[in-house]
Design a protein around this motif. Structure first.
Motif: not given
Lengths: 306, 557
Positions: A21, A23-25, A27-28, A214-216, A218-219, A222, A298, A303
């Protein structure tokens, strides 16, 4: 999340890593978490939850000894004796000690039951949503079976059959609430498994397990985490209800059992019901506020998009 | 009452910005232009240039956080800062608007006719019966087929083009003085596009409306408007007569856009020329400098060999819907030679994406055979499929949807290598760096997340992901359709360069004939799941055999 681990110290469990969570960059995520922390209602929620956790952790230090033992004359009203600021109950037990030790039980059962429903719901929902077909049809029917059974009644039956231990109570509450998570996760997986980036992963030979993990996942997580806070609040309530009915662990004090014990004195010693009742209301409200804040932080739709 | 010099719409030094102080984003910057009664003016520019924001500012539809400056006068009334009441009376009555997405601009739970009638009743206090009669007339006016039946249809029962016709009927229901059309045909197929623009143009003349057409498409605006305002980063660069846009445009940016576009009539081909790229650089004083850059032609483009790389025989792919089985790919056969670039064109729903997924074994085929270098891969499963499929990779259309938003670029490329058996971490890192360099990204991209990149850069990441496992054959499914003209040219140049340096073969799928013309050695035309025509790139555009192919070519020509 740290609070779940610490409040449940005697029943420790591994914590899911939340690093993805963050690890989102910068800025955001910076602005997201900043706005999350700035929301006054979320601050209020934390202002209640954090001291509650501290109280639960420090209970053996603040109130050493068994909170169920008689320590003073019965029915001292709150403020009547400086040594017992919240008074004593019908058997001369310290109400303040009961509250502190009860917080341990209420919060850890709440957290564990929420974790159990999230774990079971994730497994069932992910399998049903990702694979579809027969597995989906069977799992959806099983989920519906649990969803249509009144969850409190289910909990009462399971605890009556299994005996009133913490493990059985967690199982009883978790089984009643996992369908919410399972349905949510199934819907997320059904839509995400057709996303282009999942298609891309499949075209490159990624295995099912790797795609799910790994793909689904983490998305999809939230909204699940947000739901977990609501589940925790309702688990606290269910546990109190069970203890009120005398179905809690008799060797442990909980807020529900305190209300159950004080209920017959409602006319003369109302505070024996009102104080633990107030604690239940306060903690549920606070956990819900934190959950609302999580939802806002989240939910990509709420957002700010850079 | 208004003098001849008074314009219908005057936009005077309009500025719109979002956000506060340090995060302020100026979407429109001191923009001035005007539209006379009955005149058709276009705002043209690439995504993010502020053209839609301008339209929203005129309509008073900006979000609450927006700051506005300047003036917008409509028939003498100031619209900026006008009361809600005034705006509501003008919107829909004096100014009509059409949006890009006909799927979402109609409310799915109401019948089409009722939605138009509601707009009429709001502005014209008509009885229910009168509104319905008028709605029927309007649907006839926009030439919706079977209006007396379609008036009671729900939006999902209409096709995209029909929905856009219904949307136009709603926009013109009160005979507005000005019609604002925001990319009205971008979501539609080329043949439908031409019909819709003809309709809008005809209605404009018939009802003597002015038109503000917002588009990214230079050819479209040159054909259908009187005057073109070219925008970049919120500023007006140029205001030219549409008829002479391609001759008299002077601004280097406009010239760059013209040079970078791959119109069918320009007869560009990758073996003969590269595409010009527009280079935009920000100057220290805050302005922008523009330059046209023509990359050198890739010297060694070997001709396609005679060796067959991929062969598809009698392939059938089906999918289930509520009403039965739909045959999306119907008995398709073709081959691709090593080093060849095969184009596949067709309109939406023709089955071209389903075909590409079936070839990649992402969806099952009902029957037929797919062979890669002679080896049948149609029924392989598990590890065998993984190994056999490795020489085939895919580049997807949507540069936003095809990258996992929660993984960094390094992670995405690394996972691909891990799955494909590159065991050494150091080797993976080295391959990732080399690949990023090859697709024109900086090494610092490794630690960044997809959303930090622009659309064009994201497509470069998608290309890097496909090429990092060193395939021989790449399926490109509309890889430049979501990109702006100038970015499109860069990505096409990149694909050509990589084809030469890595010896790739492409199956290049697109609805855009100009793009397919540029990149293909051979072209197939697909309609209703069937390949109806296949020919060499030299002959198909000049002497198409099928009527449908001629129709497609005429629609963009």
């Amino acid at each position: 999340m740290t609070f779940q681990s610490s409040s449940a110290r005697p029943l420790s469990f591994p914590l899911p890593s939340l690093s993805f969570l963050r690890r989102r960059p910068a800025s955001r995520s910076g602005s997201t978490w900043a706005s999350f922390i700035r929301d006054p209602f979320v601050i209020l929620g934390f202002a209640v939850v954090v001291p509650l956790i501290a109280l639960a952790i420090l209970a053996p230090v603040l109130f050493p000894g068994d909170p169920l033992s008689t320590v003073a004359p019965a029915l001292i009203p709150p403020g009547g004796n400086a040594a017992f600021p919240l008074g004593t109950d019908t058997l001369g037990r310290n109400v303040a000690a009961g509250l502190a030790h009860g917080a341990r039980i209420s919060l850890s059962i709440g957290a564990l039951a929420a974790l159990f429903s999230v774990g079971l719901g994730l497994a069932v929902g992910a399998t049903a949503g990702y694979f579809g077909g027969l597995a989906d049809r069977i799992l959806v029917r099983v989920t519906e079976l649990f969803q249509t059974t009144p969850s409190f009644l289910l909990a009462v039956v399971i605890v009556t059959l299994g005996g009133p231990s913490v493990g059985v109570i967690v199982l009883a509450i978790g089984l009643g609430s996992f369908p919410i998570v399972a349905r949510l996760v199934r819907a997320e997986f059904r839509s995400l498994k057709n996303a282009d980036f999942v298609m891309a992963a499949r075209s490159q030979g990624f295995g099912n397990w790797r795609i799910v993990r790994e793909e689904i996942l983490p998305n999809a997580l939230p909204p699940v985490l947000t739901t977990a806070s609501v589940l925790m609040a309702s688990a606290i309530l269910t546990e109190s209800g069970l203890s009120f009915l005398g179905l809690g662990d008799p060797n442990l004090v909980s807020w529900g059992s305190m209300i159950g014990a004080g209920r017959e004195m409602l006319q003369s010693a109302w505070y024996l019901t009102a104080i633990p009742g107030g604690m239940i209301a306060l903690s549920i409200l606070a956990v819900n506020l934190v959950g609302d804040g999580l939802n806002e932080a989240l939910n990509p739709r709420l957002r700010n998009r850079g | 009452m208004s003098g001849p010099e008074q314009k219908l719409l005057e936009v005077d030094r309009l500025s719109v910005s979002f956000g506060r102080r340090e995060n302020e984003l100026r979407a429109v910057d001191a923009l001035s232009f005007s539209i006379g009664a009955g005149e058709a003016v276009a705002l043209v520019g690439e995504s993010g240039c502020g053209k839609s924001t301008t339209a929203h500012a005129i309509m008073g539809l900006l979000p609450d956080g927006a700051t506005r400056q300047g003036a917008v006068r409509f028939a003498g009334t100031e619209l900026l800062g006008a009361s809600r009441r005034t705006l509501q009376d003008i919107r829909g009555d004096k100014i009509g608007m059409i949006f890009q997405e006909p799927n979402s601009s109609l409310n799915p739970v109401y019948r089409v006719g009722d939605q138009i009638a509601e707009a009429l009743r709001r502005h014209r206090s008509l009885s229910r019966r009168a509104a319905r009669t008028r709605t029927l007339e309007l649907l006839e006016l926009v030439r919706l087929p079977h209006p007396s039946r379609q008036i009671d249809a729900y939006p999902h029962q209409l096709s995209g083009g029909q929905r856009q016709r219904a949307m136009i009927a709603m926009a013109i229901c009160c005979q507005p003085k000005l019609l604002i059309a925001d990319e009205p045909t971008t979501a539609l197929d080329a043949t439908i596009q031409a019909q819709i623009m003809e309709l809008i143009d005809g209605l404009r003349r018939e009802l003597s409306m002015a038109l503000l057409l917002i588009s990214h498409d230079l050819r479209l605006v040159a054909r259908w408007t009187d005057r073109v305002v070219v925008m970049h980063h919120g500023e007006k660069l140029e205001d030219v007569a549409a008829r002479e846009l391609f001759e008299t445009a002077r601004h280097p940016y406009t010239l760059g856009l013209i040079a970078a576009s791959v119109g069918l009539d320009r007869r560009l081909h990758y073996r003969k020329t590269t595409l010009a790229e527009v280079r935009t650089t920000r100057e220290p004083q805050g302005g922008y400098a523009f330059a046209i850059h023509q990359p050198h032609r890739v010297a060694d483009l070997p001709p396609a060999s005679s060796e067959t790389l991929l062969s598809v025989e009698n392939l059938v792919a089906e999918y289930q819907t509520g009403s039965g089985t739909v045959r999306a790919v119907d008995d398709v056969s073709f081959t691709i030679k090593a080093g060849e670039s095969l184009g596949l064109v067709g309109e939406s729903g023709c089955g071209k994406s389903t075909l590409s997924k079936a070839i990649m074994r992402l969806i099952p085929s009902a029957s037929g055979r797919i062979a890669l270098r002679g080896r049948d891969i149609t029924r392989l499963e598990g590890d065998e499929l993984k190994r056999a499929r490795r020489p085939m990779q895919m580049v997807f259309q949507d540069p936003y949807g095809s990258l996992n938003p929660r993984r960094s670029v390094g992670d995405i490329l690394n996972a691909t290598l891990v799955v494909n058996g590159v065991a050494s971490g150091a080797e993976r890192q080295q391959k990732i760096k080399a690949m990023l360099d090859q697709v024109g990204l900086l090494p610092s991209a490794i630690d960044r997340y997809p959303h930090e990149f622009s659309g064009g850069q994201r497509q470069r990441i998608g290309i890097a992901r496909a090429l990092i496992v060193e395939p021989e054959f790449v399926v490109c499914d509309e890889p430049v359709s979501a990109l702006d003209v100038s970015i499109q040219a860069q990505i096409l140049n990149l694909l050509v360069e990589l084809k030469a340096s890595l010896g790739l073969s492409y199956l290049f799928i697109s609805h855009d004939l100009g793009v397919v013309q540029y990149i293909s050695d051979r072209v197939m035309v697909m309609k209703d799941g069937v390949i109806i025509e296949e020919a060499d790139h030299g002959t198909i555009w000049t002497s198409p055999r099928q009527a449908y192919t001629r129709e497609l070519i005429a629609a963009v020509g």
